[in-house]
Design an enzyme around this catalytic site. Structure first.
Site, PDB file in Angstrom:
ATOM      1  N   ASP A  95       0.500  -1.436   0.291  1.00 30.53           N
ATOM      2  CA  ASP A  95       0.195   0.211  -0.204  1.00 30.53           C
ATOM      3  C   ASP A  95       0.932   1.379   0.099  1.00 30.53           C
ATOM      4  O   ASP A  95       2.042   1.126  -0.005  1.00 30.53           O
ATOM      5  CB  ASP A  95      -1.007   0.138   1.230  1.00 30.53           C
ATOM      6  CG  ASP A  95      -2.167  -0.941   1.253  1.00 30.53           C
ATOM      7  OD1 ASP A  95      -1.770  -1.498   0.204  1.00 30.53           O
ATOM      8  OD2 ASP A  95      -3.122  -1.350   1.945  1.00 30.53           O
ATOM      9  N   HIS A 241       3.266  -2.006   2.700  1.00 36.09           N
ATOM     10  CA  HIS A 241       3.594  -0.958   2.543  1.00 36.09           C
ATOM     11  C   HIS A 241       5.386  -0.275   1.937  1.00 36.09           C
ATOM     12  O   HIS A 241       6.052  -0.577   2.126  1.00 36.09           O
ATOM     13  CB  HIS A 241       3.505   0.283   3.721  1.00 36.09           C
ATOM     14  CG  HIS A 241       2.378   0.424   4.280  1.00 36.09           C
ATOM     15  ND1 HIS A 241       2.539  -0.840   5.129  1.00 36.09           N
ATOM     16  CD2 HIS A 241       1.119   0.863   4.209  1.00 36.09           C
ATOM     17  CE1 HIS A 241       0.577  -0.535   5.677  1.00 36.09           C
ATOM     18  NE2 HIS A 241      -0.210   0.747   4.636  1.00 36.09           N
TER      19      HIS A 241
END
Length: 282
Positions: A95, A241
């Site tokens: 992400d 992430h």
């Protein structure tokens, strides 16, 4: 066929985009509101009980929105379907990128291990780094919708705000990469009851995760790795992430220390990382 596949089929079917089948908890909430108002108006002394019922109802709805893996507010994919699990597939989702410092190194690691990932990208960052976004797709990975701006108050928006953020991201991601996203992930996974109908109309599936490493705030790579691999099994959806990544004590984005060991673990366990569109089509 697994529940995740069924839910995705429901969302993507054009015949189902016309009307939103409100989930039972929302239908029950409507009944509670009507009953509370009716009791307050018609039953002497009932207002304290009616107000209490409304407060409890809103607490349940709020708690569901603050629980990223909850399915109370609508369909929410937390695992790959049974067919993908039977093939020993998992999904690595990454992400908040693309990030020009981190993402190229992530792509090299994935390529070295011949594994694929899904990047939930912020549209504004894609506009800043369009060549990097196109490289993600060119190397066999998938880019999906993580809103236009990754607003911190995203979960407080109403239908119009959700529609603007998500449709803008759809437009940008499709224009830059040539591929229209089919999956959506809310910032931090937080939402409210207005999100699911918007996703339904846009033909998007809400996807959360099976397990996460909390790698935006945890800089110890072994701690993050342990969270991702404890009980790891086929069908899992993992969250990391490349954007907003925490740093190790040596200043390294933690994903860059976690990912090689995670990929080695997948290989040792006979697991194959696939993109979400691949896994959810099983």
């Amino acid at each position: 066929m697994g529940k995740s596949r069924s839910r995705m089929s429901q969302v993507l079917s054009p015949s189902n985009r016309e009307s939103w089948p409100w989930p039972p908890v929302i239908q029950a909430s409507a009944v509670v509101h009507v009953a509370a108002v009716g009791a307050g108006l018609l039953v002497p002394g009932a207002w304290p009980w009616a107000i209490g019922a409304l407060v409890l109802n809103h607490a349940v709805i709020t708690a569901a929105g603050l629980t990223p893996r909850s399915g109370l507010l609508g369909p929410n994919v937390t695992r790959l379907p049974a067919g993908a699990a039977a093939r020993r597939e998992i999904a690595i989702t990454i992400d908040d990128g693309p990030d020009p410092e981190v993402t190229p190194k992530v792509l090299d690691m994935l390529g070295a291990h011949r594994q694929r990932a899904t990047f939930f990208c912020i549209a504004e960052r894609v506009l800043e780094h369009p060549a990097l976004a196109r490289e993600i797709v060119a190397r066999g990975h998938s880019i999906q919708n993580h809103t236009a701006r990754h607003r911190h108050n995203f979960s407080l928006l109403g239908p119009r705000g959700f529609a603007h953020e998500i449709s803008r991201a759809q437009q940008v991601l499709e224009e830059v990469t040539g591929q229209r996203p089919t999956c959506f992930r809310a910032p931090a996974g937080l939402r409210n009851p207005f999100l699911a109908p918007v996703l339904h109309r846009m033909g998007l599936s809400l996807v959360s995760w099976t397990r996460r490493g909390f790698d935006t705030r945890e800089g110890n790579a072994q701690t993050v790795l342990a969270r991702l691999t404890k009980g790891l099994e086929a069908g899992d959806i993992l969250l990391l992430h490349d954007g907003h990544a925490a740093r190790t004590p040596q200043g390294q984005p933690v994903i860059l220390e976690v990912l090689p060991e995670l990929l080695a673990r997948l290989q040792a366990d006979g697991l194959r990382a696939v993109t979400l569109p691949e896994g959810l089509s099983a």
